[in-house]
Design a protein around this motif. Sequence first.
Motif: not given
Length: 363
Positions: A16-45
């Motif tokens: 898990s990565l966070t960035a609040c201030f300071g130098p610009p964040v490397d685009p490769d470290t930008v993270q989005e995480s979602i949770q989905v309940i589908a296909m009869d199971t819990a999913m995390v992407i």
Amino acid sequence: MRRFISITLGLALLLSLTACFGPPVDPDTVQESIQVIAMDTAMVISTYGSRSTAAAYASEDLIRELEAQLSRTEENSDISRLNAAGGETVEVGWDAYCLLDKAALFNAETGGAFNIAIAPVVSAWGFTTDSFQVPSQAELDLLLPLTDPRGVSPARLDDMKFTASLEPGQSVDLGGIAKGYAADKLADLFVEYEIPRAMAQLGGNVLAWGDRPDGTAWRVGVQDPARPDEQNAFAGILNLKNAFAVTSGGYQRYFEEGGKTYHHIIDPATGYPADSDLTSVTVVAEADVLQKNGVMCDAYSTGLFIMGEEEALRFWRNHRQQSQENAFELVLVTEDGRVVVTQGLAESFTPDEGSGYTLEIVS
């Protein structure tokens, strides 16, 4: 006493990565995480990169669309309409056609162990509705003739039109390959959105896309089947880059009646839960967008569990000798307390020393 449990395979240990201030964040470290309940199971992407947010929510839309087409519990899905057609031909979309077609291939490859036409028998056990029961032998004798996969007939009329039909009384369930198919589609989506790395947990299906932001491999835990209620109880850890890992095991869904445990992986030959000497099977393959290995891993994990250790390893060896395309590796957890790992994963698998299993590397 009756008891039910549904546990996702493998816990992916996410960074898990966070960035609040300071130098610009490397685009490769930008993270989005979602949770989905589908296909009869819990999913995390979890997605990384400058388009991570758009990709994450597009991933959810994709999964919802697939569920609406492929689930046999969704009233208007292609599969529900097919099952309700009484043997008549119905028009289906590309995704349903593709999976029905692939299912026939996997059935043939596994000698009938993987069989989507087992649906009537699965329903008789109550695994579709969670109204569990042990069907009588007389009931199973009536249902087993309806599970002949040769009665499932998908057809491609042209590039835009697809149909399918079943023999009267038959029904199909794509639950054994739908999440693997979804993982393949997610890999395509990650290419489209230029996502450099991502981790998708779709129940027992894991897609480790690329590597972690620090360049190391994703760590994917293989659940200890003997301790299914403990989230962090592993038989071992797989260190993976750009790979699918799919686990099937009797511990994932079961009930108890009369002092006996009945799990959800039904042997098409008997109509009963597979009497396997394995407690889980994990199939690992490269996340190749051309080869579509996610759906293969999904089907093989079920089929090889039903086969048992000896036949599963024979299947792996034969597959390796015949072709390097769609190559896969295995982690088998046995009833007698061993973790059997095929040679290709020898450097990628770290056993959990506290689990009590004996590690065995095979070639």
